[in-house]
Design a protein around this motif. Structure first.
Motif, PDB file in Angstrom:
ATOM      1  N   ASP A 178      22.723 -63.594 -40.287  1.00 23.18           N
ATOM      2  CA  ASP A 178      23.259 -64.110 -39.025  1.00 23.18           C
ATOM      3  C   ASP A 178      24.174 -65.315 -39.218  1.00 23.18           C
ATOM      4  O   ASP A 178      24.685 -65.867 -38.243  1.00 23.18           O
ATOM      5  CB  ASP A 178      22.106 -64.502 -38.085  1.00 23.18           C
ATOM      6  CG  ASP A 178      21.394 -63.278 -37.529  1.00 23.18           C
ATOM      7  OD1 ASP A 178      22.033 -62.213 -37.451  1.00 23.18           O
ATOM      8  OD2 ASP A 178      20.199 -63.388 -37.187  1.00 23.18           O
ATOM      9  N   ASN A 179      24.362 -65.721 -40.467  1.00 20.22           N
ATOM     10  CA  ASN A 179      25.128 -66.935 -40.751  1.00 20.22           C
ATOM     11  C   ASN A 179      26.545 -66.565 -41.191  1.00 20.22           C
ATOM     12  O   ASN A 179      26.769 -66.091 -42.307  1.00 20.22           O
ATOM     13  CB  ASN A 179      24.426 -67.740 -41.852  1.00 20.22           C
ATOM     14  CG  ASN A 179      24.965 -69.149 -41.969  1.00 20.22           C
ATOM     15  OD1 ASN A 179      26.091 -69.425 -41.579  1.00 20.22           O
ATOM     16  ND2 ASN A 179      24.160 -70.042 -42.520  1.00 20.22           N
ATOM     17  N   ASP A 180      27.522 -66.786 -40.324  1.00 16.68           N
ATOM     18  CA  ASP A 180      28.912 -66.408 -40.619  1.00 16.68           C
ATOM     19  C   ASP A 180      29.485 -67.169 -41.809  1.00 16.68           C
ATOM     20  O   ASP A 180      30.436 -66.701 -42.447  1.00 16.68           O
ATOM     21  CB  ASP A 180      29.792 -66.652 -39.389  1.00 16.68           C
ATOM     22  CG  ASP A 180      29.454 -65.708 -38.245  1.00 16.68           C
ATOM     23  OD1 ASP A 180      28.864 -64.646 -38.519  1.00 16.68           O
ATOM     24  OD2 ASP A 180      29.770 -66.035 -37.083  1.00 16.68           O
ATOM     25  N   THR A 186      34.077 -61.415 -42.304  1.00 13.23           N
ATOM     26  CA  THR A 186      33.334 -60.156 -42.279  1.00 13.23           C
ATOM     27  C   THR A 186      32.714 -59.946 -40.905  1.00 13.23           C
ATOM     28  O   THR A 186      32.116 -60.873 -40.352  1.00 13.23           O
ATOM     29  CB  THR A 186      32.208 -60.165 -43.339  1.00 13.23           C
ATOM     30  OG1 THR A 186      32.787 -60.418 -44.618  1.00 13.23           O
ATOM     31  CG2 THR A 186      31.480 -58.834 -43.369  1.00 13.23           C
ATOM     32  N   LYS A 188      30.149 -59.040 -37.951  1.00  8.42           N
ATOM     33  CA  LYS A 188      28.710 -59.294 -37.905  1.00  8.42           C
ATOM     34  C   LYS A 188      27.956 -57.970 -37.883  1.00  8.42           C
ATOM     35  O   LYS A 188      27.243 -57.636 -36.939  1.00  8.42           O
ATOM     36  CB  LYS A 188      28.368 -60.134 -36.679  1.00  8.42           C
ATOM     37  CG  LYS A 188      27.182 -61.055 -36.895  1.00  8.42           C
ATOM     38  CD  LYS A 188      27.161 -62.167 -35.879  1.00  8.42           C
ATOM     39  CE  LYS A 188      26.176 -63.260 -36.284  1.00  8.42           C
ATOM     40  NZ  LYS A 188      26.236 -64.418 -35.401  1.00  8.42           N
ATOM     41  N   ARG A 193      26.996 -56.548 -44.359  1.00 12.25           N
ATOM     42  CA  ARG A 193      26.621 -57.820 -44.962  1.00 12.25           C
ATOM     43  C   ARG A 193      25.457 -57.665 -45.937  1.00 12.25           C
ATOM     44  O   ARG A 193      25.377 -58.380 -46.932  1.00 12.25           O
ATOM     45  CB  ARG A 193      26.264 -58.825 -43.864  1.00 12.25           C
ATOM     46  CG  ARG A 193      27.468 -59.234 -43.025  1.00 12.25           C
ATOM     47  CD  ARG A 193      27.126 -60.309 -42.019  1.00 12.25           C
ATOM     48  NE  ARG A 193      28.333 -60.841 -41.391  1.00 12.25           N
ATOM     49  CZ  ARG A 193      28.354 -61.901 -40.596  1.00 12.25           C
ATOM     50  NH1 ARG A 193      27.226 -62.539 -40.317  1.00 12.25           N
ATOM     51  NH2 ARG A 193      29.488 -62.328 -40.076  1.00 12.25           N
TER      52      ARG A 193
END
Length: 297
Positions: A178-180, A186, A188, A193
């Protein structure tokens, strides 16, 4: 089982079959204090690591060396035709290919260090490649020595390191996904990921928590079988080495503190400056509009 290695009844022989194995329970009990210390060290440093991938990746690399060393030792013993048959049974019953993490963690190392995967494999997989940091090297040396002299303590490494993936590892995985900051540019999309930076906590071919749980259950079953082949001395060795695993991790974290410090201070300064500017702007607005507000009343 040979007559000379009959199973000795241990303190936790009466545990329910659906709970942890007797050996696992004894390792947990022997490591309770050092486990609490390690948890505190991790939780006080994790927030900073989640702010900056260059900090987090150093921890991933340290973890990689631990898994590479004990998993390689495991495979080496199993491929040794002269290994004692009883020890072979112990290691075979707890060897689960789907649980192996070395290559999965290496994929994360490649991602965070922006390396082509094939280059990372050529560089880091060979045991001839040794860590450059002294504590990492001493940890590798210890694991190589103790697992060479006492192959049965590989159960300790498996229990501590693998089970962590199903406990705090699941929580950490979600926080990273959940951490951009960890996935610049990229979408979400968790599946995309997941193939990039959280391979350590992902098991190939297992898409659901229930499917992953099958691996954990298989490990517990293997431990339950293997522990019946241990002598009392070997049982105690496993409990003692279990505590040592946590101490090794503790020393690893302290080393990471020394190499992370310059970057950490930069990150802290960045957010501190941002917070300070926000406060100053707030005060400026207050002083600008306060006379107007007072006049209205």
């Amino acid at each position: 089982m040979s007559p000379g290695h009959a199973h000795v009844k241990m303190p936790n022989d009466d545990l329910p079959v659906d709970g942890p194995s007797r050996l696992s329970a004894d390792i947990n009990r022997a490591t309770r204090d050092v486990h609490n210390v390690l948890n505190h060290l991790i939780m006080t440093r994790l927030p900073l690591g989640l702010l900056q991938p260059t900090l987090y990746r150093e921890g991933v690399l340290s973890i990689f060396y631990i898994f590479r060393t004990f998993e390689s030792a495991w495979q080496s013993h199993l491929s040794n035709p002269d290994l004692d048959p009883r020890l072979r049974q112990i290691l075979t019953r707890t060897y689960i290919p789907a649980m192996q993490r070395t290559r999965a963690i290496l994929a994360d190392v490649a991602y965070y260090y922006s390396l082509p995967l094939d280059l990372a494999e050529k560089t880091y997989l060979p045991l001839s490649h040794q860590p450059s940091l002294p504590t990492r090297q001493s940890i590798v040396n210890h694991i190589e020595k103790v697992t060479r002299e006492k192959p049965h303590v590989l159960l300790s490494y498996g229990h501590v390191m693998y089970m962590a993936l199903f406990a705090g590892g699941r929580i950490l995985k979600l926080r990273i996904l959940d951490n951009d900051i960890f996935f610049p540019g990229t979408p979400k999309d968790k599946e995309t990921r997941q193939r990039m930076g959280v391979n350590m906590f992902s098991f190939e071919g297992r898409r659901t928590k229930e499917e992953e749980e099958e691996i954990r259950i298989a490990w517990k079953a293997g431990m339950g079988d293997a522990e019946n082949l241990l002598t009392k001395e070997e049982w105690n060795d496993c409990c003692e080495e279990g505590a040592q695993v946590f101490r090794l991790m503790e020393s690893m974290i302290y080393e990471l503190d020394t190499i992370k410090a310059p970057v950490a201070y930069a990150v802290i300064a960045k957010y501190a400056v941002g917070a300070l500017l926000a406060i100053l702007m707030a005060y400026a607005l207050i002083f600008k509009y306060l006379p107007i507000l007072i006049a209205q009343f």
